[in-house]
Design a protein around this motif. Structure first.
Motif, PDB file in Angstrom:
ATOM      1  N   PRO A 260     -45.046  -8.863 -52.860  1.00  0.00           N
ATOM      2  CA  PRO A 260     -44.346  -7.804 -52.122  1.00  0.00           C
ATOM      3  C   PRO A 260     -45.084  -6.469 -52.289  1.00  0.00           C
ATOM      4  O   PRO A 260     -44.977  -5.804 -53.324  1.00  0.00           O
ATOM      5  N   TRP A 261     -45.828  -6.058 -51.280  1.00  0.00           N
ATOM      6  CA  TRP A 261     -46.630  -4.845 -51.376  1.00  0.00           C
ATOM      7  C   TRP A 261     -45.759  -3.611 -51.146  1.00  0.00           C
ATOM      8  O   TRP A 261     -44.929  -3.581 -50.242  1.00  0.00           O
ATOM      9  N   SER A 262     -45.944  -2.593 -51.976  1.00  0.00           N
ATOM     10  CA  SER A 262     -45.227  -1.329 -51.834  1.00  0.00           C
ATOM     11  C   SER A 262     -46.199  -0.189 -52.089  1.00  0.00           C
ATOM     12  O   SER A 262     -47.134  -0.321 -52.894  1.00  0.00           O
ATOM     13  N   VAL A 263     -45.982   0.940 -51.415  1.00  0.00           N
ATOM     14  CA  VAL A 263     -46.925   2.057 -51.400  1.00  0.00           C
ATOM     15  C   VAL A 263     -46.302   3.264 -52.088  1.00  0.00           C
ATOM     16  O   VAL A 263     -45.111   3.568 -51.881  1.00  0.00           O
ATOM     17  N   HIS A 264     -47.109   3.964 -52.887  1.00  0.00           N
ATOM     18  CA  HIS A 264     -46.708   5.223 -53.529  1.00  0.00           C
ATOM     19  C   HIS A 264     -47.889   6.183 -53.404  1.00  0.00           C
ATOM     20  O   HIS A 264     -48.964   5.923 -53.949  1.00  0.00           O
ATOM     21  N   VAL A 265     -47.677   7.293 -52.677  1.00  0.00           N
ATOM     22  CA  VAL A 265     -48.714   8.303 -52.472  1.00  0.00           C
ATOM     23  C   VAL A 265     -48.433   9.468 -53.409  1.00  0.00           C
ATOM     24  O   VAL A 265     -47.348  10.056 -53.380  1.00  0.00           O
ATOM     25  N   PHE A 282     -50.930   2.612 -55.509  1.00  0.00           N
ATOM     26  CA  PHE A 282     -50.907   4.033 -55.826  1.00  0.00           C
ATOM     27  C   PHE A 282     -52.186   4.652 -55.271  1.00  0.00           C
ATOM     28  O   PHE A 282     -53.288   4.220 -55.607  1.00  0.00           O
ATOM     29  N   ILE A 283     -52.019   5.666 -54.423  1.00  0.00           N
ATOM     30  CA  ILE A 283     -53.171   6.370 -53.852  1.00  0.00           C
ATOM     31  C   ILE A 283     -52.893   7.869 -53.916  1.00  0.00           C
ATOM     32  O   ILE A 283     -51.771   8.320 -53.680  1.00  0.00           O
ATOM     33  N   PHE A 284     -53.904   8.637 -54.259  1.00  0.00           N
ATOM     34  CA  PHE A 284     -53.777  10.074 -54.412  1.00  0.00           C
ATOM     35  C   PHE A 284     -54.202  10.766 -53.119  1.00  0.00           C
ATOM     36  O   PHE A 284     -55.075  10.267 -52.384  1.00  0.00           O
ATOM     37  N   THR A 285     -53.604  11.913 -52.855  1.00  0.00           N
ATOM     38  CA  THR A 285     -53.924  12.639 -51.621  1.00  0.00           C
ATOM     39  C   THR A 285     -55.380  13.093 -51.615  1.00  0.00           C
ATOM     40  O   THR A 285     -55.953  13.302 -50.538  1.00  0.00           O
ATOM     41  N   GLY A 286     -55.991  13.269 -52.786  1.00  0.00           N
ATOM     42  CA  GLY A 286     -57.404  13.596 -52.815  1.00  0.00           C
ATOM     43  C   GLY A 286     -58.261  12.515 -52.180  1.00  0.00           C
ATOM     44  O   GLY A 286     -59.290  12.821 -51.550  1.00  0.00           O
ATOM     45  N   MET A 287     -57.858  11.255 -52.321  1.00  0.00           N
ATOM     46  CA  MET A 287     -58.584  10.173 -51.667  1.00  0.00           C
ATOM     47  C   MET A 287     -58.363  10.207 -50.160  1.00  0.00           C
ATOM     48  O   MET A 287     -59.286   9.920 -49.371  1.00  0.00           O
TER      49      MET A 287
END
Length: 525
Positions: A260-265, A282-287
């Motif tokens: 179950p994929w879930s996204v957190h920015v 988890f991905i950062f806004t800098g990326m």
């Protein structure tokens, strides 16, 4: 099972034993069953057992012809518990001819309470906790052996040397046996990597790391709880859409379809992204600001998802576990052989660095290269322009140069260099384009983004060189004018900002805002 035990004992042993021994054996059988906690199994009605409600007794009937009396069904759970935990007095009769055995044993009334099952720590987490303890024990053991050897008289030292030499073949056989055991352990823990089919060592199972990933996800959520952007934010929606598109287009891979994929920015300038084995992205806004378009974002997320579906975290921990176990033997030998603690500490430090540079970091670079390969395949099946992958790492290389970051040699890093990543992806692009074409994806534009980027960089560098030449020429003219006593002083022009410096979204090589990403649409089938 209890019935078989009673029949076996009755037919083979009870007839030849005294009365008190018969009662003791029947008592042991009863308490064995109850002591194992199998109350439901022991208390269910069987053809040769009868539980009498209210009298707290159990009777065992049997005949020589192995026929059994009908049993009375239990009507209450308490009845079953009383029948097994509180037994009344029985008398015993000798075995003569055709008769029934009626044995009664007096036991105190007791009630059993079973506590809930404790949840064990995940094996990787337990290993992380025990890892420093193991090193400390190895140091203590080696140092103790050295102190013991120094304290021995010279004659005893010589005697031990002679004894070891006489038994050298026994010691060699023991070492060979240990090597065989280790080889069997390694061979029985080999596994095949998903997608690539590479044979690898896997000591920790995927289930262990899923438990550890849940704990890690909770820690990250607590750490980033104040800077995680809302799911209604356009940046979150873009990332979530890309992740869902990658998962839908790669449903043929079981490790993707079952997660179950879930996204957190995370609102942070850090250029980073990672995916846990349980599907938490988890991905950062800098990326997001570093990528130029939706195709590069698809490649980056595919790379991180590749780490999760292949199980690189479990694989790297397994290799590190084996290497650390072998290094404990060397660490013990260092502290046992070195004459002083200072030399042993220096040898310990050198041994740790050698393990890092010879095993840990090369293996990490290998896993990163494999994630690039698999991520490129995932992006190709998602109909992204895979040619944008090498362009992203070219942008990262120029960005590092503009920020003045020192270039670390690849053998000192856990990741391949940007240049090597570009070269590897360029070799994989033809295969990825064939895979993309086989997935009924729309045709790509004829213009290769790699060629466009290279040409743009070349033109920008030429323009910088021309400006620098013009500035130098004006500086030279100004100096000549001053030397000839001219009427005015010509100052050199101020340095213009480099075209490669960070600028607005349309500027090449700069840190791009998420606007170009949000304006793109995912390619449809």
């Amino acid at each position: 099972m209890e019935l078989m035990c009673v029949r076996f004992v009755r037919q083979n042993f009870l007839r030849s034993l005294p009365t008190n021994s018969q009662a003791f054996i029947l008592k042991s059988l009863r308490w064995y069953c109850v002591g194992r906690g199998e109350l439901q199994k022991c208390c269910r009605p069987t053809p040769c057992l009868e539980s009498v409600h209210g009298s707290r007794s159990i009777r065992v009937f049997g005949k020589k012809n192995k026929t059994c009396q009908p049993s009375r069904e239990l009507t209450s759970p308490n009845q079953c518990l009383n029948a097994r935990t509180s037994l009344n007095t029985f008398g015993s009769h000798r075995l003569k001819g055709n008769f029934n055995i009626v044995s009664t044993v007096t036991l105190p009334k007791q009630f059993f309470h079973t506590s809930g099952r404790l949840q064990a720590l995940p094996a990787p987490l337990l290993w992380l906790v025990l890892k420093p303890i193991q090193k400390l024990l190895a140091i203590i053991l080696g140092r103790s052996l050295r102190k013991w050897w120094i304290a021995l008289p010279p004659n005893k030292q010589q005697l031990l040397r002679e004894t070891a030499w006489r038994r050298r073949w026994h010691l060699a056989a023991g070492a060979a046996g240990l090597l065989v055991v280790m080889a069997i352990f390694l061979l029985t823990h080999l596994d095949e990597s998903p997608v690539t089919g590479r044979t690898r060592l896997l000591v920790f199972s995927r289930e262990n790391f899923l438990e550890l990933a849940n704990l890690t996800a909770e820690q990250h959520m607590e750490e980033f709880k104040d800077i995680i952007i809302s799911p209604k934010d356009p940046r979150h929606q873009v990332v979530e859409r890309v992740v869902q598109h990658l998962a839908e287009r790669n449903q043929d891979i079981a490790e993707i379809s079952t997660v179950p994929w879930s996204v957190h920015v995370v609102d942070s300038p850090t250029m980073n992204a990672f995916v846990l084995p349980n599907g938490k992205v988890f991905i950062f806004t800098g990326m997001l600001e570093a990528v130029a378009d939706i195709h590069q974002l698809t490649f980056i997320l595919g790379h991180e998802m590749a780490h999760a579906l292949i199980g690189h975290s479990a694989e790297q921990a397994s290799m590190s576990h084996v290497v650390d176990f072998l290094s404990l033997i060397l660490l013990t030998a260092i502290w046992a052989v070195c004459p002083r603690d200072s030399l042993a500490a220096l040898g310990h430090w050198i041994q740790g660095k050698l393990v890092q540079f010879m095993f840990d970091r090369p293996y990490s670079r290998k896993l990163e290269a494999e994630a690039d390969q698999v991520g490129l395949q995932l992006a190709a099946k998602a109909c992204a322009d895979v040619r944008a992958g090498p362009v992203f790492w070219q942008q990262m290389e120029i960005s590092d140069q503009l920020r003045g970051e020192s270039t670390v040699p690849e053998w000192l890093s856990t990741h391949p260099s940007h240049r090597n990543r570009v070269n590897q992806l360029d070799r994989l692009i033809p295969q990825a384009l064939e895979l993309r074409a086989s997935c009924d994806c729309p045709a790509l534009p004829a213009t290769d983004p790699r060629a466009v980027f290279s040409e743009s960089v070349r033109q920008l560098l030429n323009s910088v060189k021309e400006r620098e030449s013009a500035e130098k020429a004006k500086e030279k003219e100004g100096k000549l004018s001053i030397a000839s006593g001219g009427g005015g002083i010509f100052l050199p022009l101020p340095h213009a900002p480099s075209p490669l410096a960070p600028g607005p979204p349309g500027q090449l090589g700069g840190v791009l805002s998420p606007t170009p990403v949000l304006s793109q649409a995912l390619p449809s089938k």
